[in-house]
Design a protein around this motif. Structure first.
Motif, PDB file in Angstrom:
ATOM      1  N   TYR A  10       0.887  -1.054  -0.105  1.00  0.00           N
ATOM      2  CA  TYR A  10      -0.074   0.196  -0.097  1.00  0.00           C
ATOM      3  C   TYR A  10       0.859   1.359   0.131  1.00  0.00           C
ATOM      4  N   LEU A  14       0.810   4.084  -2.916  1.00  0.00           N
ATOM      5  CA  LEU A  14       0.504   5.385  -2.144  1.00  0.00           C
ATOM      6  C   LEU A  14       1.639   6.418  -3.198  1.00  0.00           C
ATOM      7  N   GLN A  18       0.930   9.509  -5.803  1.00  0.00           N
ATOM      8  CA  GLN A  18       1.589  10.751  -5.388  1.00  0.00           C
ATOM      9  C   GLN A  18       1.985  11.270  -6.607  1.00  0.00           C
ATOM     10  N   ALA A  52      -4.381   2.748   0.480  1.00  0.00           N
ATOM     11  CA  ALA A  52      -3.470   3.848   0.146  1.00  0.00           C
ATOM     12  C   ALA A  52      -4.438   5.037  -0.411  1.00  0.00           C
ATOM     13  N   GLU A  55      -4.746   6.894   2.732  1.00  0.00           N
ATOM     14  CA  GLU A  55      -3.732   7.672   3.173  1.00  0.00           C
ATOM     15  C   GLU A  55      -3.458   9.091   2.247  1.00  0.00           C
ATOM     16  N   LEU A  56      -3.626   8.742   0.986  1.00  0.00           N
ATOM     17  CA  LEU A  56      -3.753   9.960   0.110  1.00  0.00           C
ATOM     18  C   LEU A  56      -4.757  10.984   0.870  1.00  0.00           C
TER      19      LEU A  56
END
Lengths: 116, 231
Positions: A10, A14, A18, A52, A55-56
């Motif tokens: 993940y 991520l 990004q 992921a 988290e973003l």
């Protein structure tokens, strides 16, 4: 994309997302593919994608519109800020690698300028 | 409610204790790797969950009810060795599945088989081993089940076929369903797993979230497995 099995998948996903955002490959304000589509595209588990994306979202790079899905933030300053952070990391990596070859920072800079 | 729960399962074959006090909970919506060397009890556990063997002691619940006729309707099982008559044509096997399982989506199966460029009138016996494996996986994944149990789906097939199998699993399991995949070919499969269960000598010796384990040990699941089971 090939994932390295030594690191959490993940986190690698991520990082990849990004990069897509800061490089403008996914534009500010653009809709992100669904969890299922991303899972198929990257050939990973949907739960890994979910993690992921979470988290973003925590980083502020995407936001959820209740029924429409997830979108990239329209805050271009924030995207620019992450872009610079990434760039800084790349520069630091460059110096670290050049240092390990015996170059001083100044020599490494001159090397980039073509002064070999 | 948990999708699958194994409570204190023991299985003896004569004097041999094949499974020793297995406790296991499988929630909904997860892909789980059942990992162990050959002969550690993986297939026995899978057969118990499919009600093909009866535990010596302990209890197995699926959606809160003991395994049996009802649970077979919602569990789609790919056995290690085929039970299909190889003289059958693909189209006959599809009919067989249609009759046998209410939740079999024959449209989906036919579409997936068409993607494989497969003639529905060809006999199983005329196909390569890899193609036979793919056909069986397509059939199993074309059931709208709550739990898919795949016993060694990657055994003996080439890397391109492995990729096809992993993609088919990922793109075809129902939302909210879970998948249990037993294998010893860990490096090929670990990127799609949510959780891993390590089984050795009839006991569960580790269960963990995959990424948490990678982070903790700083290595791949394959590497951790090799370290743990060094011969």
């Amino acid at each position: 994309m090939n994932f390295n099995n030594d690191r959490p998948i993940y986190i690698q996903l991520l990082e990849q997302l990004q990069v897509l955002i800061v490089s403008g490959k996914i534009n500010s304000g653009e809709r992100i593919s669904s969890v299922r589509d991303l899972a198929l595209e990257y050939k990973v588990n949907p739960n890994t994608v979910q993690k992921a994306l979470q988290e973003l979202e925590n980083l502020g790079l995407i936001y959820t519109e209740r029924t429409n899905g997830k979108f990239v933030t329209s805050d271009k300053k924030l995207i620019e800020k992450y872009k610079k952070e990434f760039a800084k990391e790349q520069v630091n990596n460059y110096f670290r690698n050049m240092n390990s070859l015996g170059f001083t920072n100044e020599e490494a800079i001159n090397y980039l300028k073509g002064d070999k | 409610m948990n999708l699958l729960e194994c409570k204190n399962i023991c299985k003896d074959f004569g004097k041999k204790k094949v499974l020793k006090n297995i406790n296991l909970i499988i929630p909904k919506g997860k892909i789980i790797g059942l990992l162990g060397k050959n002969g550690t009890g993986k297939t026995t556990l899978i057969k118990l969950i499919n009600d093909l063997l009866v535990p010596t002691s302990g209890e197995i619940l699926i959606n809160g009810k003991p395994v049996g006729v009802e649970s077979k309707k919602i569990v789609s099982y790919l056995p290690e060795r085929t039970y299909l008559d190889k003289s059958m044509k693909v189209i006959d096997v599809i009919k067989y599945f249609e009759e046998f399982y209410d939740n079999f989506d024959s449209k989906k199966a036919k579409k997936l088989l068409k993607d494989l460029d497969l003639d529905l009138n060809s006999k199983l016996s005329k196909m390569s081993k890899g193609m036979q494996e793919k056909v069986q996986l397509v059939l199993v994944m074309s059931r709208r089940a709550d739990l898919y149990i795949l016993d060694e789906p990657l055994g003996g097939v080439d890397p391109a076929t492995r990729d096809y199998i992993l993609d088919t699993i990922l793109s075809n399991f129902n939302e909210g369903a879970s998948v249990i995949i037993s294998t010893h070919l860990i490096s090929d499969i670990e990127r799609i797993l949510d959780e891993v269960i390590f089984i050795d000598k009839g006991k569960i010796i580790l269960t963990s979230d995959t990424d948490t384990l990678r982070e903790k040990e700083n290595s791949s699941i394959d590497e951790i497995f090799r370290r743990m089971f060094k011969c």
